[in-house]
Design a protein around this motif. Structure first.
Motif, PDB file in Angstrom:
ATOM      1  N   TYR A 112     -11.280  -2.755   1.712  1.00  0.00           N
ATOM      2  CA  TYR A 112     -10.187  -1.962   2.283  1.00  0.00           C
ATOM      3  C   TYR A 112      -8.885  -2.691   2.812  1.00  0.00           C
ATOM      4  O   TYR A 112      -9.482  -3.207   3.963  1.00  0.00           O
ATOM      5  N   HIS A 113      -7.862  -2.225   2.574  1.00  0.00           N
ATOM      6  CA  HIS A 113      -6.606  -2.940   3.576  1.00  0.00           C
ATOM      7  C   HIS A 113      -5.527  -2.110   3.233  1.00  0.00           C
ATOM      8  O   HIS A 113      -5.381  -1.267   2.341  1.00  0.00           O
ATOM      9  N   SER A 114      -4.591  -2.519   4.007  1.00  0.00           N
ATOM     10  CA  SER A 114      -3.132  -2.010   3.768  1.00  0.00           C
ATOM     11  C   SER A 114      -2.059  -3.046   3.600  1.00  0.00           C
ATOM     12  O   SER A 114      -2.314  -4.192   4.298  1.00  0.00           O
ATOM     13  N   ASP A 115      -1.576  -3.054   2.445  1.00  0.00           N
ATOM     14  CA  ASP A 115      -0.681  -4.344   2.091  1.00  0.00           C
ATOM     15  C   ASP A 115       0.154  -4.891   3.035  1.00  0.00           C
ATOM     16  O   ASP A 115       0.967  -3.867   3.656  1.00  0.00           O
ATOM     17  N   LEU A 116       0.335  -6.087   3.314  1.00  0.00           N
ATOM     18  CA  LEU A 116       1.343  -6.628   4.488  1.00  0.00           C
ATOM     19  C   LEU A 116       1.174  -6.162   5.995  1.00  0.00           C
ATOM     20  O   LEU A 116       2.087  -6.277   6.568  1.00  0.00           O
ATOM     21  N   LEU A 264      -5.872   3.085   3.234  1.00  0.00           N
ATOM     22  CA  LEU A 264      -6.296   1.813   2.917  1.00  0.00           C
ATOM     23  C   LEU A 264      -6.384   1.908   1.277  1.00  0.00           C
ATOM     24  O   LEU A 264      -6.867   3.002   0.726  1.00  0.00           O
ATOM     25  N   HIS A 265      -6.548   0.812   0.754  1.00  0.00           N
ATOM     26  CA  HIS A 265      -7.072   0.659  -0.651  1.00  0.00           C
ATOM     27  C   HIS A 265      -7.535  -0.436  -1.032  1.00  0.00           C
ATOM     28  O   HIS A 265      -7.790  -1.485  -0.095  1.00  0.00           O
ATOM     29  N   LYS A 266      -8.388  -0.521  -2.210  1.00  0.00           N
ATOM     30  CA  LYS A 266      -9.348  -1.665  -2.643  1.00  0.00           C
ATOM     31  C   LYS A 266      -9.456  -1.612  -4.061  1.00  0.00           C
ATOM     32  O   LYS A 266      -9.427  -0.428  -4.674  1.00  0.00           O
ATOM     33  N   HIS A 280       1.725  -4.819 -12.505  1.00  0.00           N
ATOM     34  CA  HIS A 280       3.056  -5.288 -11.834  1.00  0.00           C
ATOM     35  C   HIS A 280       3.252  -4.413 -10.628  1.00  0.00           C
ATOM     36  O   HIS A 280       3.116  -3.244 -10.480  1.00  0.00           O
ATOM     37  N   ARG A 281       3.455  -5.007  -9.550  1.00  0.00           N
ATOM     38  CA  ARG A 281       3.514  -4.258  -8.010  1.00  0.00           C
ATOM     39  C   ARG A 281       4.979  -4.471  -7.323  1.00  0.00           C
ATOM     40  O   ARG A 281       5.408  -5.906  -7.278  1.00  0.00           O
ATOM     41  N   THR A 282       5.597  -3.631  -6.996  1.00  0.00           N
ATOM     42  CA  THR A 282       6.685  -3.672  -6.166  1.00  0.00           C
ATOM     43  C   THR A 282       6.103  -3.384  -4.869  1.00  0.00           C
ATOM     44  O   THR A 282       5.314  -2.368  -4.487  1.00  0.00           O
TER      45      THR A 282
END
Ligand SMILES: [Fe+2]
Length: 293
Positions: A112-116, A264-266, A280-282
């Motif tokens: 689990y994390h939060s981008d940037l 959070l996502h993983k 693809h991610r923005t």
């Protein structure tokens, strides 16, 4: 769970995915420009429900970028070698190898994390478009850090309200990404460790969210790494209960938007040697997290 649909006009419907998190949006073709009214409804739903799910979307990288920009300026990822050629705003997440090279970032975080979150102004949110994915594996899990914070014992909440978490990208990379080419000195210099409150106020709604992960948060300010990580791991274990989570099973054409300030996502594992997964991610730029009071 009672499923309460919200219909904003003749076409657009929001259906909760779980009690705490997620809303499926139907009646929208994201390749077409949305009216300001509909866009505002989508924004509000995102800030309230943290994850939005759109099915059967077929848009070009340019349309993906244009839609994303309505939420705010976009980030170009520090790993520019995994951005879509000609579209630096699109970060490719994929295990696919073409002409002997990985086309995107592979081995995405299974934790689990939060981008940037390690940036001074971390990401507001991310918008993922699934182009290829295996069936029945490689899901993405989200957990509501609003609901997690609210469910903590009062004493723990008060303790966390006074803490700052030290987010350290290089520390995480060097400990967990031996499979990727090492960071350049320039990449390291652009991501020094920095602190954010452990509990933040959501900038749009004011609702408190726990803002920690075991991936990027190395310690609490003024505490040793080992002592801090013991507490952080306990909190992430707590956050990993099914009652706080939404698990997304991908189908090509899915678009998912999530709010990095409140989830959070993983990634869950899949057969990376044989199956193909291409996303693809923005990433939408956010603001400096504010201390919850
Ligand atoms: Fe991520």
């Amino acid at each position: 769970m009672e499923v309460a649909k919200k219909v904003f006009n003749e076409e657009v419907t929001f259906t909760p995915a779980t009690q705490h998190i997620g809303s499926e949006v139907s009646g929208i073709d994201l390749a077409n420009p949305l009216s300001e009214l509909v866009f505002k409804q989508i924004q509000k739903e995102l800030y309230d429900r943290s994850v939005l799910i759109f099915r059967d979307q077929n848009w070009s990288p340019d349309e993906h970028i244009e839609f994303s920009k309505r939420f705010g300026p976009l980030e170009n990822h520090v790993l520019s070698n995994y951005c879509l050629p000609g579209h630096p705003e699109i970060f490719v997440v994929s295990n696919i190898i073409e002409n002997g090279k990985h086309v995107g970032a592979f081995g995405g975080s299974k934790r689990y994390h939060s981008d940037l979150s390690y940036m001074k102004e971390p990401s507001l949110g991310s918008i993922f478009h699934c182009l290829e994915c295996p069936e029945g594996e490689g899901e993405t899990c989200f957990t509501s850090m609003f609901a997690v914070y609210e469910a903590l014992p009062e004493e723990r909440k008060q303790w966390l309200l006074k803490r700052m978490g030290v987010h350290d990208y290089v520390w995480n990379f060097e400990n967990h990404h031996n499979d990727r080419p090492p960071l350049t000195d320039e990449q390291k210099a652009s991501t020094p460790p920095l602190s954010h409150p452990a509990v933040i106020s959501h900038p749009e709604t004011g609702r408190k969210a726990l803002y920690l992960s075991a991936v990027f948060v190395r310690s609490f300010e003024g505490m040793e790494d080992a002592e801090s990580q013991k507490i952080i791991y306990e909190l992430i274990d707590f956050a990993s209960q099914a009652k706080f989570e939404y698990v997304h099973r991908w189908t090509p054409g899915d678009v998912i938007i999530w709010d990095n300030r409140s989830v959070l996502h993983k990634a869950l594992p899949f057969d990376e040697k044989n199956a193909r997964r291409r996303m693809h991610r923005t990433t939408i730029r956010g603001s400096r997290p504010s201390l919850a009071v």
